[in-house]
Write a protein that holds these residues in place. Sequence first.
Motif, mmCIF file in Angstrom:
data_model
loop_
_atom_site.group_PDB
_atom_site.id
_atom_site.type_symbol
_atom_site.label_atom_id
_atom_site.label_comp_id
_atom_site.label_asym_id
_atom_site.label_seq_id
_atom_site.Cartn_x
_atom_site.Cartn_y
_atom_site.Cartn_z
ATOM 1 N N PRO A 178 -3.007 0.307 -1.257
ATOM 2 C CA PRO A 178 -2.831 1.385 -2.022
ATOM 3 C C PRO A 178 -2.307 2.636 -1.176
ATOM 4 O O PRO A 178 -1.739 3.420 -1.586
ATOM 5 N N CYS A 190 4.473 -3.263 -9.228
ATOM 6 C CA CYS A 190 3.181 -3.952 -9.017
ATOM 7 C C CYS A 190 3.126 -5.383 -9.436
ATOM 8 O O CYS A 190 3.497 -5.434 -10.742
ATOM 9 N N LEU A 218 -3.322 1.422 -7.719
ATOM 10 C CA LEU A 218 -3.346 2.602 -6.438
ATOM 11 C C LEU A 218 -4.588 2.974 -5.921
ATOM 12 O O LEU A 218 -4.684 4.205 -5.972
#
Length: 697
Positions: A178, A190, A218
């Motif tokens: 991330p 994603c 993230l």
Amino acid sequence: MCLDGAGAPRLTDVCVEILDGVTAVLGPSGSGKTSLLNLLIGFEAPDRGTCTASPTAGGQALAAYWVPQNFGLWPHLTAREHLRAVMPGAETDGAARIEHVLAAFDIGEKAASHTGEMSHGERARLAVARALASSAAVLIMDEPLASVDPARCGAYWRVIRSELRSTGASLVFSTHAPDVVLAEAEHVLCVTDGKLLYAGAVQDLYWRPPSEVLARCLGEANWLTCDEVALWLGMNAIPGSSCLGNGEAAARRPEPPEGRVDLTDAAPRQPARTRALQFGLSTKLGAPASSRALGLNISTDPEAGTTSPPPPGSVAPVRSAAFTRSGETLSVCLRPEQVEICRVEHSSLVVRSSQFRGAVADVELEHRETGQVRVFHHRPAGPGLAPGHCVTIRTLLSFLLLFCGAGLSTSCDRSDTPRLGVRESHAWPVPSDGTRIPAVRGIALSADGTEIFTIDTAARLLVLDRNGTLLRQWRMPESKAGTPEDLTVLRDGCVAVPDTHYHRVVVFDRNGVLRRQFGTYGTGPGQFVYPVSLAEDDKGNLYVCEYGGNDRIQKFAPDGKLLAAFGGFGTKPGEFQRPAGIVWHAGKVYVADSTNHRIQAFTDSGAFVGVLEVPGAPAGLQFPYDITIDAHQTLLVAEWGAGRVSRLGLDGRLLGRFGSPGTDMDQFLTPWGLACDGTSRILVADTGNRRIVELRL
């Protein structure tokens, strides 16, 4: 689009359009990242659905260039010959550029070596260097630099960024990290278990994730329902609402703000403006006709057109933070930098354990009355909490207080709000500290305005010239417990730093030599809990702000003798909640009373003058974190919560504003400090964006 695998699909029902710029494909090992890139480059074809990938080269020699996981190097060629084979014009004028690119990736000494004579990390760097040398319109890299020494990756990513800027190329890369996505990408896909969970802007996913699962893609996130907000933060998140979602209270529940996706009862809105990365396809709805054609469109339907909608979970690119609704539950995502966990004498919250991991700390808290336990992630300046400490949680978010009915104005300025006349702006990134890019907090100018002094979250004092070039640097004597937030250049040229977590003020000369320090931990005269900012008057006296339950201002003579103390913790006039910035001018001290969202004035002997406000015309400040005075004898205020700079008259009248929350050149993310010289120049510590911004009025 589907791609079969042995026993299970590798990709299932993927529908996406890749956008121009830098896009990261993020997911764990085995999630389908490589399969998606294989389709993008044409190495594999979908078993069902369509995948159109036909980028046009334009002025570049190649339309696309691929860096596979095994690097795809040629064993019969040397490193130099690899670049020569793909570089346009290599035979005529490419020799110097080849040597430059090899040197940039620290493989210049291997220029005449074959790949069999190179280490795994050197081959990884050569593969990336070859791709950049190709000058292709689109670069597709499968986990680039994953096998490279982490301490050196930051430098190589800077080379990649520089090459992309100079050539105008786009980049699609896969990663499971991330932090790399946050640092390098504009857009993110994603992928998990062969399914695309999200496609959109990185900043939207980080600050406004549609779900807890996506929030954690993230990095660390504190995901709280409104009941949890009330329990742990001690506030009613949505006045008049219930987390149960039933009856009259649920009927009164506010709708999500514009741009927020409700996954349960509405299709996701498409972004109002995008530039399509078109691989030979038409631009997305609403894109300018002049948008550069560089994109990918994948559809589950073989008959589908070229403007398939984004997958569920994508969000429109909105600027304002907001609560998220899923089903009947309202939740809020607080990132570690939006949470402050402070030690206090008495509290319902007790630390059970605390694990400091450098950039983030994980603190396990217990709620005494209910016995509930949960972990909070926050971003402290250093370790400092231990089992048994009583703490309170502060959220540094104006939007949360808005939902709590705190009576603040919204961050959207009215059309009649006066504008600060900025004619141009420039930005400089904070110099890296190894692989870290620290965030700048405090900023000050030398008396003649030729040198910029900053302090960052790595406890470094950096001195830059007026163009942002690093001249010299040094570190605080200690930083394990935490790092300071501000600094001041004194009349004699020395630099004074309120060393917040060491409960003292430290003074250096302009070259970093320690000259003196004063202060110890405590609440008595001359002691500090958390000193955070200071100012100097025309006689050399220092005024030091502190917070931590003993919120006050202390005045010291040049020799360190305590002369006065004033203020106290509270919300009444003359009291403070986190006095974050201070400036002296013409016999008065002006204090940015941050959590009370106001500026207060005192005489320099400590007598309360008043709160700066004009009846009927409030300035509507949101977490004022720093304050200074300009050549026009007006106050400049950095508003942490509103992402802007405001100019006020000495009576509190709003004279102008510039900025809003965001990452563009006219925006700021949690600006922490500011400084100005005697001309029309303002410097802003744009903390959340990890940059220094210069405004010219």
